[in-house]
Enzyme design. Structure first.
Site, PDB file in Angstrom:
ATOM      1  N   HIS A 168      -2.399  -2.253  -9.692  1.00 47.32           N
ATOM      2  CA  HIS A 168      -3.436  -1.677  -8.831  1.00 47.32           C
ATOM      3  C   HIS A 168      -4.615  -2.630  -8.733  1.00 47.32           C
ATOM      4  O   HIS A 168      -4.910  -3.360  -9.666  1.00 47.32           O
ATOM      5  CB  HIS A 168      -3.913  -0.324  -9.368  1.00 47.32           C
ATOM      6  CG  HIS A 168      -4.566   0.503  -8.316  1.00 47.32           C
ATOM      7  ND1 HIS A 168      -5.898   0.411  -8.025  1.00 47.32           N
ATOM      8  CD2 HIS A 168      -4.050   1.420  -7.456  1.00 47.32           C
ATOM      9  CE1 HIS A 168      -6.178   1.246  -7.036  1.00 47.32           C
ATOM     10  NE2 HIS A 168      -5.085   1.872  -6.665  1.00 47.32           N
ATOM     11  N   ARG A 218      -3.552  11.685   3.417  1.00 47.68           N
ATOM     12  CA  ARG A 218      -4.701  10.784   3.505  1.00 47.68           C
ATOM     13  C   ARG A 218      -5.557  11.033   4.749  1.00 47.68           C
ATOM     14  O   ARG A 218      -6.738  10.668   4.790  1.00 47.68           O
ATOM     15  CB  ARG A 218      -4.199   9.333   3.423  1.00 47.68           C
ATOM     16  CG  ARG A 218      -5.226   8.253   3.134  1.00 47.68           C
ATOM     17  CD  ARG A 218      -6.123   8.534   1.959  1.00 47.68           C
ATOM     18  NE  ARG A 218      -5.554   8.565   0.647  1.00 47.68           N
ATOM     19  CZ  ARG A 218      -5.396   7.528  -0.185  1.00 47.68           C
ATOM     20  NH1 ARG A 218      -5.781   6.344   0.190  1.00 47.68           N
ATOM     21  NH2 ARG A 218      -4.888   7.689  -1.402  1.00 47.68           N
ATOM     22  N   HIS A 249       0.884  -1.187   0.000  1.00 47.79           N
ATOM     23  CA  HIS A 249       0.000   0.000   0.000  1.00 47.79           C
ATOM     24  C   HIS A 249       0.917   1.232   0.000  1.00 47.79           C
ATOM     25  O   HIS A 249       1.743   1.392  -0.887  1.00 47.79           O
ATOM     26  CB  HIS A 249      -0.948  -0.109   1.202  1.00 47.79           C
ATOM     27  CG  HIS A 249      -2.084   0.874   1.237  1.00 47.79           C
ATOM     28  ND1 HIS A 249      -2.498   1.599   0.153  1.00 47.79           N
ATOM     29  CD2 HIS A 249      -2.903   1.260   2.271  1.00 47.79           C
ATOM     30  CE1 HIS A 249      -3.527   2.373   0.494  1.00 47.79           C
ATOM     31  NE2 HIS A 249      -3.781   2.193   1.785  1.00 47.79           N
ATOM     32  N   ASP A 276       2.621   5.580  -6.856  1.00 44.40           N
ATOM     33  CA  ASP A 276       3.887   5.565  -6.127  1.00 44.40           C
ATOM     34  C   ASP A 276       5.124   5.565  -7.014  1.00 44.40           C
ATOM     35  O   ASP A 276       6.246   5.601  -6.513  1.00 44.40           O
ATOM     36  CB  ASP A 276       3.919   4.358  -5.181  1.00 44.40           C
ATOM     37  CG  ASP A 276       2.826   4.459  -4.141  1.00 44.40           C
ATOM     38  OD1 ASP A 276       2.716   5.536  -3.525  1.00 44.40           O
ATOM     39  OD2 ASP A 276       2.066   3.499  -3.955  1.00 44.40           O
ATOM     40  N   ARG A 312      -2.797  10.099 -11.217  1.00 45.21           N
ATOM     41  CA  ARG A 312      -1.945  10.769 -10.220  1.00 45.21           C
ATOM     42  C   ARG A 312      -0.481  10.584 -10.582  1.00 45.21           C
ATOM     43  O   ARG A 312       0.354  11.447 -10.285  1.00 45.21           O
ATOM     44  CB  ARG A 312      -2.229  10.204  -8.818  1.00 45.21           C
ATOM     45  CG  ARG A 312      -3.667  10.405  -8.350  1.00 45.21           C
ATOM     46  CD  ARG A 312      -3.951   9.657  -7.047  1.00 45.21           C
ATOM     47  NE  ARG A 312      -3.821   8.220  -7.195  1.00 45.21           N
ATOM     48  CZ  ARG A 312      -3.918   7.344  -6.210  1.00 45.21           C
ATOM     49  NH1 ARG A 312      -4.140   7.774  -4.967  1.00 45.21           N
ATOM     50  NH2 ARG A 312      -3.806   6.045  -6.416  1.00 45.21           N
TER      51      ARG A 312
HETATM   52  N1  NMX Z   1       4.828  -6.688  -9.330  1.00 43.53           N
HETATM   53  C1  NMX Z   1       4.828  -8.037  -9.153  1.00 43.53           C
HETATM   54  N2  NMX Z   1       3.691  -8.788  -9.089  1.00 43.53           N
HETATM   55  C2  NMX Z   1       2.529  -8.153  -9.232  1.00 43.53           C
HETATM   56  C3  NMX Z   1       2.456  -6.758  -9.450  1.00 43.53           C
HETATM   57  C4  NMX Z   1       3.656  -6.028  -9.474  1.00 43.53           C
HETATM   58  N3  NMX Z   1       3.696  -4.706  -9.638  1.00 43.53           N
HETATM   59  N4  NMX Z   1       1.141  -6.404  -9.547  1.00 43.53           N
HETATM   60  C5  NMX Z   1       0.437  -7.532  -9.393  1.00 43.53           C
HETATM   61  N5  NMX Z   1       1.254  -8.581  -9.201  1.00 43.53           N
HETATM   62  C6  NMX Z   1       0.882  -9.983  -8.930  1.00 43.53           C
HETATM   63  C7  NMX Z   1       0.143 -10.052  -7.597  1.00 43.53           C
HETATM   64  O1  NMX Z   1       1.037 -10.143  -6.518  1.00 43.53           O
HETATM   65  C8  NMX Z   1      -0.699 -11.267  -7.774  1.00 43.53           C
HETATM   66  O2  NMX Z   1       0.113 -12.411  -7.560  1.00 43.53           O
HETATM   67  P1  NMX Z   1      -0.489 -13.747  -6.898  1.00 43.53           P
HETATM   68  O3  NMX Z   1      -1.574 -14.213  -7.824  1.00 43.53           O
HETATM   69  O4  NMX Z   1       0.691 -14.651  -6.832  1.00 43.53           O
HETATM   70  O5  NMX Z   1      -1.031 -13.361  -5.564  1.00 43.53           O
HETATM   71  C9  NMX Z   1      -1.073 -11.220  -9.252  1.00 43.53           C
HETATM   72  O6  NMX Z   1      -0.065 -10.401  -9.879  1.00 43.53           O
HETATM   73  C10 NMX Z   1      -2.438 -10.637  -9.519  1.00 43.53           C
HETATM   74  O7  NMX Z   1      -2.507  -9.394  -8.861  1.00 43.53           O
HETATM   75  P2  NMX Z   1      -3.511  -8.249  -9.340  1.00 43.53           P
HETATM   76  O8  NMX Z   1      -4.893  -8.811  -9.324  1.00 43.53           O
HETATM   77  O9  NMX Z   1      -3.021  -7.665 -10.616  1.00 43.53           O
HETATM   78  O10 NMX Z   1      -3.298  -7.137  -8.238  1.00 43.53           O
HETATM   79  P3  NMX Z   1      -3.822  -7.083  -6.719  1.00 43.53           P
HETATM   80  O11 NMX Z   1      -5.110  -6.346  -6.711  1.00 43.53           O
HETATM   81  O12 NMX Z   1      -3.782  -8.414  -6.057  1.00 43.53           O
HETATM   82  O13 NMX Z   1      -2.683  -6.206  -6.024  1.00 43.53           O
HETATM   83  C11 NMX Z   1      -1.138  -4.402  -5.828  1.00 43.53           C
HETATM   84  C12 NMX Z   1      -2.544  -4.832  -6.275  1.00 43.53           C
HETATM   85  C13 NMX Z   1      -1.062  -2.893  -5.899  1.00 43.53           C
HETATM   86  C14 NMX Z   1      -0.947  -4.823  -4.348  1.00 43.53           C
HETATM   87  C15 NMX Z   1      -0.102  -5.074  -6.741  1.00 43.53           C
HETATM   88  O14 NMX Z   1      -0.262  -4.597  -8.062  1.00 43.53           O
HETATM   89  C16 NMX Z   1       1.339  -4.831  -6.293  1.00 43.53           C
HETATM   90  O15 NMX Z   1       1.837  -5.565  -5.433  1.00 43.53           O
HETATM   91  N6  NMX Z   1       2.031  -3.755  -6.834  1.00 43.53           N
HETATM   92  C17 NMX Z   1       3.363  -3.430  -6.411  1.00 43.53           C
HETATM   93  C18 NMX Z   1       3.311  -2.682  -5.081  1.00 43.53           C
HETATM   94  C19 NMX Z   1       2.782  -1.280  -5.261  1.00 43.53           C
HETATM   95  O16 NMX Z   1       3.238  -0.505  -6.085  1.00 43.53           O
HETATM   96  N7  NMX Z   1       1.789  -0.924  -4.411  1.00 43.53           N
HETATM   97  C20 NMX Z   1       1.209   0.407  -4.403  1.00 43.53           C
HETATM   98  C21 NMX Z   1      -0.267   0.464  -4.817  1.00 43.53           C
HETATM   99  C22 NMX Z   1      -0.828   1.845  -4.707  1.00 43.53           C
HETATM  100  N8  NMX Z   1      -0.842   2.325  -3.326  1.00 43.53           N
HETATM  101  O17 NMX Z   1      -0.220   3.299  -3.033  1.00 43.53           O
HETATM  102  O18 NMX Z   1      -1.497   1.744  -2.435  1.00 43.53           O
HETATM  103  C1  MLT Z   2      -4.561   4.484  -2.735  1.00 42.05           C
HETATM  104  O1  MLT Z   2      -4.359   5.647  -3.125  1.00 42.05           O
HETATM  105  O2  MLT Z   2      -5.084   4.249  -1.638  1.00 42.05           O
HETATM  106  C2  MLT Z   2      -4.037   3.356  -3.557  1.00 42.05           C
HETATM  107  O3  MLT Z   2      -4.054   3.660  -4.915  1.00 42.05           O
HETATM  108  C3  MLT Z   2      -4.606   2.003  -3.234  1.00 42.05           C
HETATM  109  C4  MLT Z   2      -6.058   1.737  -3.542  1.00 42.05           C
HETATM  110  O4  MLT Z   2      -6.791   2.586  -4.007  1.00 42.05           O
HETATM  111  O5  MLT Z   2      -6.448   0.577  -3.317  1.00 42.05           O
END
Ligand code: NMX
Ligand code: MLT
Length: 398
Positions: free
Chosen positions: A278, A359, A237, A333, A287
């Site tokens: 995401h 936030r 997150h 991010d 953003r």
């Molecule tokens: N790098 C590596 N693996 C990824 C990534 C990524 N950027 N995005 C998705 N995946 C993987 C995810 O871990 C999941 O694996 P598994 O089936 O083994 O659990 C699979 O792809 C399917 O995930 P999604 O349905 O595409 O995404 P989900 O909704 O589960 O997760 C995040 C969303 C944001 C947690 C994920 O995209 C991620 O881990 N991104 C990298 C971390 C990041 O930048 N987070 C910030 C998000 C914004 N914020 O500020 O909150």
């Molecule tokens: C946020 O700004 O909180 C992030 O993009 C994560 C989300 O919306 O799930």
């Protein structure tokens, strides 16, 4: 079925919105509608809108005006804006005991843990019990709290200038920080946009959801938002902004082939590629687009900015090779760390505190709506979703 922002409310009360199948269990409530949100909505391709306005149209506003928008659902007139800023100033004073508590914390503790403790401390010193009063008081006190957090954790606690609460939120922080060798105006410009972009992101992001869940048991605004900060501190997150800049520093080159090799290496090592992906968005986060445009204007030749420019090109191509990744595009991010670094914040471990600072406004406004507006003013009841028993056969002691 994905229920969009307005369809939900236009549906008849007894019409099904979403059918839950066993496959929806243990998916982090992904896509399951659980409530309504009055401050913002997120669409998969256009991203977040605050009270209907696409985020890119608001990015240049002073943060105080956007706080006003989230609380009042309308942008302020010039008179309302001035009156709101005066109200924020009147509420802004932070008692000295907060600094005294900060002095007792381990300096190698993560800044997000400091932030959570700081918010709790503010609550212990002054909670009125009125949802709106407490939320506004916390927002008004955040700039000084943030400034004290930086100064005391960095060991620069001598001669901290007194807090001039008549200044803007961002100016109060920058003046408290009193950093040498930086361009205060540039820092204020970057921080101001940063705060506006990060204030709110629909009702279901983890930190906001957590804050509202805690408040649903009638914990205080301070306890609820401190809990929300703990949720934000996870690397999937809010802390992704820290992790993203850390790996930009590790990459150290904007050469596309080397950046690609780095991204592939992270994936092979089963590490997330921070700054991409995401839960809801299916296009580049607006953003991120706004921050890239800001960087192109203010620091196009900054080494870290050049690296994220390459990452933005390379990583989506590499991530799309894996079909299970729903969104290979840049998220919020990706760029903030490079901009913060450029204006003088060289230590990425602090970056998520800026996300948290911003936030607080969205979570505060959503808590007020859930506690005082929803269900005809009665408020949403205590959160209590259902979990299905797994591997638990009924048994008895012999
Ligand atoms: N790098 C590596 N693996 C990824 C990534 C990524 N950027 N995005 C998705 N995946 C993987 C995810 O871990 C999941 O694996 P598994 O089936 O083994 O659990 C699979 O792809 C399917 O995930 P999604 O349905 O595409 O995404 P989900 O909704 O589960 O997760 C995040 C969303 C944001 C947690 C994920 O995209 C991620 O881990 N991104 C990298 C971390 C990041 O930048 N987070 C910030 C998000 C914004 N914020 O500020 O909150
Ligand atoms: C946020 O700004 O909180 C992030 O993009 C994560 C989300 O919306 O799930």
């Amino acid at each position: 079925m994905d229920v969009g922002w307005c369809e939900a409310l236009e549906m008849a009360q007894d019409e099904p919105m979403f059918t839950v199948h066993a496959s929806h269990l243990n998916t982090g409530l992904r896509g399951v509608p659980v409530g309504t949100c009055r401050t913002s909505f997120v669409t998969p391709t256009e991203g977040v809108h605050y009270c209907g306005y696409p985020i890119a149209e608001l990015a240049h506003f002073p943060p105080e005006d956007i706080v006003y928008l989230l609380f009042n659902k309308e942008l302020p007139t010039p008179e309302q804006s001035q009156a709101f800023k005066a109200d924020m100033s009147a509420r802004g004073a932070v008692p000295y005991s907060v600094a005294a508590v900060f002095h007792t914390l381990p300096t190698d503790g993560h800044p997000m843990d400091w932030l959570s403790v700081g918010i709790h401390t503010l609550g212990m010193l002054d909670t009125t019990g009125d949802w709106k009063e407490d939320a506004l008081n916390l927002i008004a006190r955040m700039p000084r709290l943030m400034g004290l957090l930086f100064r005391i954790r960095e060991g620069r606690s001598d001669n901290i200038p007194s807090d001039d609460t008549s200044l803007s939120m961002v100016q109060r922080f920058v003046r408290t920080l009193e950093m040498e060798g930086v361009d205060d105006d540039l820092m204020e410009q970057i921080l101001s946009t940063y705060l506006v972009l990060h204030m709110d992101h629909g009702g279901g992001n983890l930190s906001t959801f957590t804050g509202k869940a805690i408040a649903s048991g009638h914990a205080t605004v301070f306890a609820s938002i401190a809990g929300a900060m703990n949720a934000l501190s996870g690397p999937l997150h809010g802390r992704a902004n820290q992790s993203c800049l850390e790996f930009v520093l590790r990459i150290g080159t904007s050469d596309p082939a080397e950046v690609e090799a780095f991204v592939r290496g992270e994936l092979e090592a089963k590490r997330p590629v921070f700054g991409f992906g995401h839960a809801v968005l299916r296009a580049e986060d607006p953003r991120a687009t706004v921050q890239f445009a800001l960087g192109e204007r203010l620091c196009p030749d900054d080494e870290n900015f050049k690296i994220i420019r390459t990452l933005r090109e390379v990583a989506p191509r590499v991530l799309s090779e894996n079909e299970k990744i729903s969104n290979p595009n840049a998220n919020v991010d990706i760029a903030s760390g490079a901009l913060l670094h450029h204006v003088g914040f060289k230590d990425p471990t602090y970056y998520t505190t800026f996300f948290g600072w911003a936030r607080v406004a969205g979570i505060g406004a959503q808590i007020i709506d859930e506690r005082t507006v929803m269900r005809g003013g009665k408020g949403t009841p205590i959160y209590r979703p259902k979990y299905i028993a797994e591997e638990q056969k009924l048994r008895h002691l012999d």
